[in-house]
Design a protein around this motif. Structure first.
Motif, PDB file in Angstrom:
ATOM      1  N   VAL A   1      -5.400  -5.288  -8.347  1.00 45.24           N
ATOM      2  CA  VAL A   1      -4.253  -5.548  -7.674  1.00 45.24           C
ATOM      3  C   VAL A   1      -4.230  -5.114  -6.086  1.00 45.24           C
ATOM      4  N   ILE A   2      -5.123  -4.335  -5.457  1.00 39.91           N
ATOM      5  CA  ILE A   2      -4.892  -3.762  -4.204  1.00 39.91           C
ATOM      6  C   ILE A   2      -5.096  -4.722  -3.266  1.00 39.91           C
ATOM      7  N   PRO A   3      -5.709  -6.194  -3.293  1.00 38.73           N
ATOM      8  CA  PRO A   3      -5.435  -7.071  -2.674  1.00 38.73           C
ATOM      9  C   PRO A   3      -4.120  -7.508  -2.404  1.00 38.73           C
ATOM     10  N   LEU A   4      -3.428  -7.620  -3.549  1.00 38.10           N
ATOM     11  CA  LEU A   4      -1.957  -8.228  -3.463  1.00 38.10           C
ATOM     12  C   LEU A   4      -1.068  -6.952  -2.804  1.00 38.10           C
ATOM     13  N   VAL A   5      -1.512  -5.732  -2.976  1.00 35.58           N
ATOM     14  CA  VAL A   5      -0.769  -4.592  -2.341  1.00 35.58           C
ATOM     15  C   VAL A   5      -0.883  -4.769  -0.713  1.00 35.58           C
ATOM     16  N   LEU A   6      -2.022  -5.102  -0.312  1.00 39.18           N
ATOM     17  CA  LEU A   6      -2.390  -5.314   1.046  1.00 39.18           C
ATOM     18  C   LEU A   6      -1.820  -6.173   1.817  1.00 39.18           C
TER      19      LEU A   6
ATOM     20  N   ILE B   1      -3.608 -13.784 -12.274  1.00 36.55           N
ATOM     21  CA  ILE B   1      -3.194 -14.110 -13.427  1.00 36.55           C
ATOM     22  C   ILE B   1      -4.390 -15.052 -14.207  1.00 36.55           C
ATOM     23  N   LYS B   2      -4.751 -16.109 -13.396  1.00 39.99           N
ATOM     24  CA  LYS B   2      -5.938 -16.832 -13.931  1.00 39.99           C
ATOM     25  C   LYS B   2      -7.135 -16.084 -14.497  1.00 39.99           C
ATOM     26  N   THR B   3      -7.338 -14.720 -13.860  1.00 46.83           N
ATOM     27  CA  THR B   3      -8.475 -14.002 -14.225  1.00 46.83           C
ATOM     28  C   THR B   3      -8.398 -13.196 -15.241  1.00 46.83           C
TER      29      THR B   3
ATOM     30  N   VAL C   1       1.561  -5.970 -13.925  1.00 46.45           N
ATOM     31  CA  VAL C   1       1.705  -5.064 -12.720  1.00 46.45           C
ATOM     32  C   VAL C   1       1.674  -6.081 -11.332  1.00 46.45           C
ATOM     33  N   ALA C   2       0.914  -7.202 -11.346  1.00 40.22           N
ATOM     34  CA  ALA C   2       0.859  -7.791 -10.598  1.00 40.22           C
ATOM     35  C   ALA C   2       2.164  -8.738 -10.218  1.00 40.22           C
ATOM     36  N   SER C   3       2.767  -9.023 -11.604  1.00 40.12           N
ATOM     37  CA  SER C   3       3.964  -9.948 -11.684  1.00 40.12           C
ATOM     38  C   SER C   3       5.106  -8.950 -11.133  1.00 40.12           C
ATOM     39  N   VAL C   4       4.969  -7.745 -11.372  1.00 39.49           N
ATOM     40  CA  VAL C   4       6.130  -6.940 -11.174  1.00 39.49           C
ATOM     41  C   VAL C   4       6.192  -6.739  -9.629  1.00 39.49           C
ATOM     42  N   MET C   5       5.014  -6.547  -9.178  1.00 41.26           N
ATOM     43  CA  MET C   5       4.888  -6.144  -7.423  1.00 41.26           C
ATOM     44  C   MET C   5       5.257  -7.486  -6.710  1.00 41.26           C
ATOM     45  N   GLN C   6       5.080  -8.479  -7.148  1.00 50.62           N
ATOM     46  CA  GLN C   6       5.150 -10.008  -6.669  1.00 50.62           C
ATOM     47  C   GLN C   6       6.621 -10.079  -6.452  1.00 50.62           C
ATOM     48  N   GLY C   7       7.582  -9.660  -7.651  1.00 54.03           N
ATOM     49  CA  GLY C   7       8.912  -9.739  -7.708  1.00 54.03           C
ATOM     50  C   GLY C   7       9.563  -8.558  -7.102  1.00 54.03           C
ATOM     51  N   SER C   8       9.069  -7.535  -6.790  1.00 53.49           N
ATOM     52  CA  SER C   8       9.978  -6.202  -6.394  1.00 53.49           C
ATOM     53  C   SER C   8       9.472  -5.810  -5.095  1.00 53.49           C
TER      54      SER C   8
ATOM     55  N   ALA D   1       3.352  -0.506 -11.087  1.00 51.45           N
ATOM     56  CA  ALA D   1       2.212   0.418 -11.902  1.00 51.45           C
ATOM     57  C   ALA D   1       2.683   1.193 -12.918  1.00 51.45           C
ATOM     58  N   LEU D   2       3.612   1.993 -12.415  1.00 52.79           N
ATOM     59  CA  LEU D   2       4.239   2.979 -13.491  1.00 52.79           C
ATOM     60  C   LEU D   2       5.100   2.703 -14.437  1.00 52.79           C
ATOM     61  N   LEU D   3       5.702   1.772 -14.209  1.00 57.35           N
ATOM     62  CA  LEU D   3       7.097   1.183 -15.189  1.00 57.35           C
ATOM     63  C   LEU D   3       6.109   0.302 -15.977  1.00 57.35           C
TER      64      LEU D   3
END
Length: 174
Positions: free
Chosen positions: A85-90, A107-109, A119-126, A165-167
């Motif tokens: 998920v680092i590319p999403l973070v960047l 999500i596809k992969t 983790v990616a879903s929560v990051m995208q929403g928060s 990631a933690l939650l």
């Protein structure tokens, strides 16, 4: 059965029109004035948005995103953020559409019910598209000095990334 959500927007629009009429507001004239102002604001912030979208596209196409992701993997591992998920973070603080492309690929992969997908879903929403939002709103208000806005917003984004990631780990990986 009647779905109330279907009628919410038309009811609100009708309420605004009736309220304006009852209070002597020339609703159509005010609407036209607002639309004209909206177009002027759009034209004033368009150069900043074009520059931002172009820079993100060049960064992804040049392979810079992959190099930076690889370089940040040890830090992400230390913070508990999956390397995938680092590319999403960047990209999330820079471009909503670029982040959405990366999110969709994740999500596809890995699937939506995988640890990485969650983790990616929560990051995208928060988290927020910080630079896009600052460019848009500060450009519309013609503010040139952002002072502490960007550092504070990036701290909020970093908190969102780490806590995502933690939650997810706490809630789904007993």
């Amino acid at each position: 059965m009647m779905n109330i959500g279907t009628y919410a927007v038309p009811v609100i629009v009708c309420f605004i029109l009736v309220y304006g009429y009852l209070h002597g507001v020339r609703v159509f004239d005010v609407f036209l004035e607002g639309a004209k102002e909206g177009i002027q604001v759009s034209m004033s912030i368009l150069p900043a948005l074009i520059a931002l979208v172009t820079a993100v596209g060049m960064f992804k196409a040049s392979g810079g995103l992959d190099v930076l992701s690889y370089a940040l993997a040890p830090v992400a591992n230390l913070l508990g953020i999956p390397q995938e998920v680092i590319p999403l973070v960047l990209l999330r603080p820079i471009s909503g559409s670029g982040a959405m492309v990366i999110f969709t690929d994740i999500i596809k992969t890995y699937g939506s019910d995988s640890f990485i997908g969650r983790v990616a879903s929560v990051m995208q929403g928060s988290t927020e598209t910080t630079f896009y939002t600052v460019a848009l709103y500060y450009g519309a208000a013609k503010i040139k000095n952002t002072r502490h806005t960007i550092p504070a917003a990036l701290c909020g984004d970093l908190t969102g990334f780490v806590m995502s990631a933690l939650l997810v780990r706490l809630m789904f990986l007993n």
